[in-house]
Design an enzyme around this catalytic site. Structure first.
Site, PDB file in Angstrom:
ATOM      1  NE  ARG A 104      -2.660   0.004   3.534  1.00 44.98           N
ATOM      2  CZ  ARG A 104      -3.488   0.439   4.469  1.00 44.98           C
ATOM      3  NH1 ARG A 104      -4.777   0.550   4.204  1.00 44.98           N
ATOM      4  NH2 ARG A 104      -3.055   0.765   5.659  1.00 44.98           N
ATOM      5  CG  ASP A 200       2.145  -3.219   8.999  1.00 46.08           C
ATOM      6  OD1 ASP A 200       2.384  -4.374   8.584  1.00 46.08           O
ATOM      7  OD2 ASP A 200       2.243  -2.211   8.282  1.00 46.08           O
TER       8      ASP A 200
HETATM    9  C1  PRP Z   1      -1.280  -4.860   4.236  1.00 42.05           C
HETATM   10  C2  PRP Z   1      -2.126  -6.114   4.272  1.00 42.05           C
HETATM   11  C3  PRP Z   1      -2.917  -6.025   2.999  1.00 42.05           C
HETATM   12  C4  PRP Z   1      -3.125  -4.543   2.861  1.00 42.05           C
HETATM   13  C5  PRP Z   1      -4.518  -4.237   3.274  1.00 42.05           C
HETATM   14  O1  PRP Z   1      -0.193  -5.024   3.385  1.00 42.05           O
HETATM   15  O2  PRP Z   1      -1.389  -7.288   4.374  1.00 42.05           O
HETATM   16  O3  PRP Z   1      -2.235  -6.562   1.870  1.00 42.05           O
HETATM   17  O4  PRP Z   1      -2.191  -3.901   3.736  1.00 42.05           O
HETATM   18  O5  PRP Z   1      -4.827  -2.909   3.050  1.00 42.05           O
HETATM   19  P1  PRP Z   1      -5.866  -2.463   1.926  1.00 42.05           P
HETATM   20  O6  PRP Z   1      -7.093  -3.313   2.112  1.00 42.05           O
HETATM   21  O7  PRP Z   1      -6.109  -1.024   2.246  1.00 42.05           O
HETATM   22  O8  PRP Z   1      -5.253  -2.655   0.588  1.00 42.05           O
HETATM   23  P2  PRP Z   1       0.934  -3.887   3.218  1.00 42.05           P
HETATM   24  O9  PRP Z   1       0.606  -2.993   2.089  1.00 42.05           O
HETATM   25  O10 PRP Z   1       1.176  -3.237   4.549  1.00 42.05           O
HETATM   26  O11 PRP Z   1       2.194  -4.735   2.756  1.00 42.05           O
HETATM   27  P3  PRP Z   1       3.033  -5.811   3.573  1.00 42.05           P
HETATM   28  O12 PRP Z   1       2.136  -7.005   3.802  1.00 42.05           O
HETATM   29  O13 PRP Z   1       4.159  -6.113   2.663  1.00 42.05           O
HETATM   30  O14 PRP Z   1       3.462  -5.185   4.866  1.00 42.05           O
HETATM   31  N1  URA Z   2      -2.697  -3.378   6.710  1.00 40.23           N
HETATM   32  C1  URA Z   2      -2.376  -3.881   7.920  1.00 40.23           C
HETATM   33  O1  URA Z   2      -1.445  -4.685   8.056  1.00 40.23           O
HETATM   34  N2  URA Z   2      -3.096  -3.480   8.981  1.00 40.23           N
HETATM   35  C2  URA Z   2      -4.132  -2.638   8.873  1.00 40.23           C
HETATM   36  O2  URA Z   2      -4.766  -2.329   9.889  1.00 40.23           O
HETATM   37  C3  URA Z   2      -4.438  -2.120   7.607  1.00 40.23           C
HETATM   38  C4  URA Z   2      -3.717  -2.526   6.541  1.00 40.23           C
END
Ligand code: PRP
Ligand code: URA
Length: 209
Positions: A104, A200
């Site tokens: 994201r 997160d």
């Molecule tokens: C997190 C999570 C989802 C996303 C959800 O990933 O694992 O993929 O955010 O958010 P959204 O519904 O608003 O798209 P992140 O982008 O933090 O990446 P990561 O898993 O690599 O930390």
């Molecule tokens: N991604 C995460 O990992 N946590 C949240 O709460 C939202 C997006």
């Protein structure tokens, strides 16, 4: 419209509460995520097709059930979806695994694609997209759009937490996709995090923050 199933099994709910606790260690968080994914796999696979086969038990000939129909491909969204793969694959060991990398953008909250690798026969399989978090729903919808763009027709989404707006978005953009979650949390905060959520997920799995 796709069905939305909240898996309210007491074991899932108990383990989810432990995951929410900010004092839960990264090791425990990973183990709990894997366990919940396995428990939720029962519900996600509930309607898999069966056929009769004849087998010889040590005692007699029996007509017994065996899985038939499409095989499964698990599609974790990197990174956090990786934490769900083992739990589901323990129950469905023949499942292949494809990966979709998304992150994201912290400013726009839009999802940015950076990787994709799917099994060659993915279009013949039932796909289950894995990601613990559906916040805006952007990552889930982008991953599902990608699967559709390569020809996948059977897609389910397995998450731990989703907010109502993300569910509405999934239903709007992908009304053919059934969603399985452990809980629906009320809203997002100003940084796009699910409230109360569990923080997160990727950082807690991999200890990156
Ligand atoms: C997190 C999570 C989802 C996303 C959800 O990933 O694992 O993929 O955010 O958010 P959204 O519904 O608003 O798209 P992140 O982008 O933090 O990446 P990561 O898993 O690599 O930390
Ligand atoms: N991604 C995460 O990992 N946590 C949240 O709460 C939202 C997006």
């Amino acid at each position: 419209m796709g069905k939305v199933c909240v898996v309210d099994h007491p074991l899932v709910q108990h383990k989810l509460s432990m995951m929410r606790d900010k004092n839960t260690s990264s090791k425990d968080f990973r183990e709990l995520l894997e366990e919940i994914a396995g428990l939720m796999a029962y519900e996600v696979t509930r309607d898999l097709k069966l056929e009769d086969i004849e087998i010889e038990t040590p005692v007699a000939t029996a007509v017994a059930k065996t899985l038939s129909g499409r095989q499964i491909c698990l599609v974790p969204i990197l990174r956090a979806g990786l934490g769900m793969v083992n739990g589901v694959q323990k129950l469905v060991p023949a499942a292949k695994v494809g990966h979709i990398g998304l992150y994201r953008d912290p400013d726009t909250l839009g999802s940015v694609e950076y990787y994709a690798k799917l099994p060659e026969d993915v279009t013949e399989r039932s796909t289950i997209v894995l990601d613990p978090m559906m916040a805006t729903g952007g990552s889930a919808c982008t991953a599902i759009s990608y699967l559709k763009s390569v020809g996948c027709t059977s897609i389910r989404m397995l998450a731990l937490l989703a907010v109502p707006t993300a569910i509405e978005r999934l239903n709007r953009e992908h009304p053919d996709v059934d969603l399985f979650v452990a809980a629906i949390d009320p809203c997002l905060n100003d940084h796009g995090y699910i409230v109360p959520g569990l923080g997160d997920a990727g950082d807690r799995i991999f200890g990156t923050r």
